[in-house]
Motif scaffolding. Structure first.
Motif, short mmCIF file in Angstrom:
data_model
loop_
_atom_site.label_atom_id
_atom_site.label_comp_id
_atom_site.label_asym_id
_atom_site.label_seq_id
_atom_site.Cartn_x
_atom_site.Cartn_y
_atom_site.Cartn_z
N VAL A 75 0.77 -1.39 -0.31
CA VAL A 75 -0.22 0.18 0.05
C VAL A 75 0.92 1.37 -0.05
CG1 VAL A 75 -1.30 0.99 1.58
CG2 VAL A 75 -1.89 -0.83 1.36
N GLY A 76 1.60 1.28 0.87
CA GLY A 76 3.20 2.04 1.05
C GLY A 76 3.51 2.44 -0.76
N GLY A 77 4.11 1.99 -1.09
CA GLY A 77 4.66 1.56 -2.26
C GLY A 77 3.93 1.64 -3.80
N GLY A 78 2.70 1.45 -3.22
CA GLY A 78 1.44 2.19 -4.22
C GLY A 78 1.32 4.11 -4.14
N ILE A 79 0.96 4.00 -2.53
CA ILE A 79 1.02 5.81 -2.54
C ILE A 79 2.42 6.29 -2.83
CG2 ILE A 79 0.97 7.38 -0.63
CD1 ILE A 79 -0.89 5.28 0.62
N GLY A 80 3.03 5.85 -2.01
CA GLY A 80 5.21 6.76 -2.55
C GLY A 80 5.21 6.60 -3.69
N GLY A 81 5.01 6.30 -4.65
CA GLY A 81 5.76 6.14 -6.12
C GLY A 81 5.03 7.14 -6.41
N GLN A 82 3.45 6.79 -6.55
CA GLN A 82 2.65 7.84 -6.87
C GLN A 82 3.10 9.69 -6.29
OE1 GLN A 82 0.80 7.44 -10.04
NE2 GLN A 82 2.00 5.38 -9.70
#
Length: 101
Positions: free
Chosen positions: A42-49
Motif C-alpha cells: 500500500v505504501g509503495g503504491g502511494i509513495g510511487g505516485q
C-alpha cells in the motif's frame, strides 16, 4: 502490457520489499512478513505516485527508461517503509503486540 501498469507493479513490489526491510531493521514496528508486505504494498503504491507527482516528467514521464524505473523503485521502497513505520507506531500506541511477543 502498458508502461503504466508495469510501473505500478514495480512500485508495489518495491513497496513490499521496502516494508519488509523496514520491519526487519526496526523490530519495534515489525508486523510480521505478511503485515510488512501488505503495509509495504500500500505504501509503495502511494509513495510511487507521490514521487511521480513531485518529480513529474523529469524522469521520463512514467515510461520504462532507466530513470523512470529507478524513480518507481525508490518511491515504492521508501513509501512502503514509511507506511510500515506509521502502521507499526499506531499499533504500538494502541497496545498491540508485535509478532515476536
Amino acid at each position: 502490457m502498458s508502461g503504466s501498469v508495469i510501473g505500478w507493479i514495480i512500485e508495489l513490489v518495491a513497496g513490499a520489499v521496502g516494508g519488509n526491510v523496514a520491519g526487519n531493521m526496526m523490530k519495534q514496528y515489525d508486523l510480521g512478513t505478511v503485515g510488512n508486505s501488505i503495509a509495504g504494498i500500500v505504501g509503495g503504491g502511494i509513495g510511487g505516485q507521490v514521487l511521480q507527482m513531485l518529480v513529474g516528467g523529469a524522469a521520463g514521464g512514467g515510461g520504462l527508461d532507466i530513470g523512470s524505473i529507478v524513480q518507481q523503485v525508490v518511491g515504492g521502497g521508501i513509501g512502503g517503509g514509511i507506511l510500515l513505520v506509521i502502521v507499526g507506531a499506531i499499533r504500538k500506541m494502541m497496545g498491540g503486540q508485535g509478532p515476536g511477543g
